[in-house]
Design a protein around this motif. Structure first.
Motif, PDB file in Angstrom:
ATOM      1  N   GLN A  85      38.562  37.829  47.738  1.00  0.00           N
ATOM      2  CA  GLN A  85      39.826  38.582  47.749  1.00  0.00           C
ATOM      3  C   GLN A  85      39.808  39.649  46.660  1.00  0.00           C
ATOM      4  O   GLN A  85      40.214  40.788  46.884  1.00  0.00           O
ATOM      5  CB  GLN A  85      40.998  37.633  47.526  1.00  0.00           C
ATOM      6  CG  GLN A  85      41.648  37.264  48.834  1.00  0.00           C
ATOM      7  CD  GLN A  85      42.508  36.032  48.757  1.00  0.00           C
ATOM      8  OE1 GLN A  85      42.726  35.481  47.675  1.00  0.00           O
ATOM      9  NE2 GLN A  85      42.979  35.586  49.888  1.00  0.00           N
ATOM     10  N   ALA A  86      39.314  39.283  45.469  1.00  0.00           N
ATOM     11  CA  ALA A  86      39.269  40.248  44.361  1.00  0.00           C
ATOM     12  C   ALA A  86      38.308  41.386  44.673  1.00  0.00           C
ATOM     13  O   ALA A  86      38.599  42.552  44.396  1.00  0.00           O
ATOM     14  CB  ALA A  86      38.856  39.544  43.073  1.00  0.00           C
ATOM     15  N   ALA A 139      32.952  42.706  39.652  1.00  0.00           N
ATOM     16  CA  ALA A 139      33.366  41.291  39.607  1.00  0.00           C
ATOM     17  C   ALA A 139      32.311  40.454  38.866  1.00  0.00           C
ATOM     18  O   ALA A 139      32.653  39.556  38.085  1.00  0.00           O
ATOM     19  CB  ALA A 139      33.575  40.758  41.020  1.00  0.00           C
ATOM     20  N   TRP A 166      41.837  47.345  41.462  1.00  0.00           N
ATOM     21  CA  TRP A 166      41.637  46.124  40.661  1.00  0.00           C
ATOM     22  C   TRP A 166      42.935  45.620  40.051  1.00  0.00           C
ATOM     23  O   TRP A 166      42.963  44.534  39.463  1.00  0.00           O
ATOM     24  CB  TRP A 166      40.593  46.359  39.562  1.00  0.00           C
ATOM     25  CG  TRP A 166      39.249  46.607  40.162  1.00  0.00           C
ATOM     26  CD1 TRP A 166      38.703  47.832  40.439  1.00  0.00           C
ATOM     27  CD2 TRP A 166      38.321  45.631  40.639  1.00  0.00           C
ATOM     28  NE1 TRP A 166      37.477  47.666  41.057  1.00  0.00           N
ATOM     29  CE2 TRP A 166      37.213  46.332  41.175  1.00  0.00           C
ATOM     30  CE3 TRP A 166      38.298  44.239  40.649  1.00  0.00           C
ATOM     31  CZ2 TRP A 166      36.113  45.681  41.729  1.00  0.00           C
ATOM     32  CZ3 TRP A 166      37.194  43.594  41.199  1.00  0.00           C
ATOM     33  CH2 TRP A 166      36.124  44.310  41.730  1.00  0.00           C
ATOM     34  N   SER A 169      44.268  41.935  40.342  1.00  0.00           N
ATOM     35  CA  SER A 169      43.154  41.000  40.581  1.00  0.00           C
ATOM     36  C   SER A 169      42.941  40.190  39.297  1.00  0.00           C
ATOM     37  O   SER A 169      43.444  40.550  38.238  1.00  0.00           O
ATOM     38  CB  SER A 169      41.882  41.779  40.925  1.00  0.00           C
ATOM     39  OG  SER A 169      41.156  42.084  39.758  1.00  0.00           O
TER      40      SER A 169
END
Ligand code: NAP
Length: 284
Positions: A85-86, A139, A166, A169
């Protein structure tokens, strides 16, 4: 041997015939003696929803997702990991009782060759490019605990959108910079990652950073190119000539694949067999 009980794994994409995933996964499955086969499914964007329902209907156990479906697959899944998801993209899907679940193993693949190398808590990274792979790299840098991450891109609107994406997140948004900022950024960088296709076969003479820029890099920095053909790329050759340690994209490819296979088989997997199969196939 393929029998009536053989289970199916695969990769969906368009185009997908060039994918190296069948090579490494089938080598691992053969080594394990697992009754699975891994195949490439070319699926046009307009057919994605029908195809994903069809994969469920025919009992496919799981599949990888590559360009152009990594984002488009997300609404078709019943569960998505926080990591995917991020990142905003899914590359690995598996069957659950409630439908397909998805995650992103590119993050783990990127991090794998780095994590044992040093303590990253005070380190700075410069990431070249702001496309799909750069998202997994940002990430990954956050997972490694890097102190600062600077993303360099050529298009101000896409760079801005990348940074904004972002917000909200679990990861700290990176700072974003135009390509012209590199002479100031590189002398601070402990890790320089090329996520652009510059230097990829057949443009083997191209490099995202020239000699003059690399001369300004820290002597103990690591140059990491996500490209795996050629090996080394011109970027990594030049970085090596300037004394930098180098990592090419093959290990990320191997490790993201190994992480996916572990999810599907729920067992440990022969990572070295996967690595050797890819090297043999690529002639490395
Ligand atoms: P992508 O989404 O198309 O992103 C490419 C990025 O590179 C974009 O930000 C693009 O800038 C930038 N770029 C392209 N050409 C450029 C140029 N001439 N000058 C400056 N910037 C340029 O592609 P991707 O999926 O992120 O893949 C990128 C690379 O990573 C590919 O070589 C791919 O093979 C590799 N990769 C490797 C692995 C692995 O496992 N090793 C995994 C994923 C990807 P704009 O946004 O301005 O267009």
């Amino acid at each position: 041997m393929i029998t009536g009980k053989t289970q199916i794994l695969g990769v969906i994409g368009d185009p997908v015939t060039h994918s190296l995933s069948p090579v490494m996964h089938n080598a691992a499955l053969a080594e394990l003696g697992a009754d699975f086969v891994y195949v490439a499914f070319p699926i046009a964007t307009a057919q994605l929803e029908t195809a994903v329902a069809g994969l469920a209907a025919i009992g496919v156990s799981g599949f990888n997702v590559t360009i152009p479906h990594k984002q488009a697959i997300m609404p078709l899944l019943s569960k998505i990991s926080a990591e995917a998801q991020a990142v905003g993209a899914v590359n690995t899907v598996w069957r659950t009782e409630r439908g397909w679940a998805g995650t992103n193993t590119d993050v783990l693949g990127f991090v794998a060759p780095l994590q044992a190398l040093r303590d990253w808590s005070q380190a700075q990274a410069v990431i070249l490019g702001n496309g799909g792979a750069a998202r997994a790299v940002v990430a990954g840098c956050a997972q490694l605990g890097l102190k600062g991450v600077s993303v360099v891109g050529r298009n101000p609107d896409r760079l801005q959108a990348f940074q904004l994406s972002w917000q909200g997140s679990p990861f700290q948004p990176p700072s974003v910079h135009p390509w012209e900022a590199l002479p100031d950024l590189l002398p601070q960088a402990d890790l320089v990652v090329n996520t652009t296709p510059i230097g990829m076969h057949p443009q083997v003479g191209a490099t995202p950073l020239d000699e003059a820029l690399l001369a300004g890099a820290k002597a103990d920095a690591i140059a990491y190119d996500l490209i795996y053909t050629p090996s080394p790329t011109q970027f990594l050759s030049l970085a090596s000539q300037h004394g930098l340690a180098t990592i090419d994209g093959l290990e990320m490819l191997v490790q993201q694949g190994a992480a996916a296979l572990k999810i599907w088989l729920q067992s440990s997997v022969p990572v070295d067999t996967m690595r050797q199969a890819l090297k043999a196939h690529l002639g490395h």
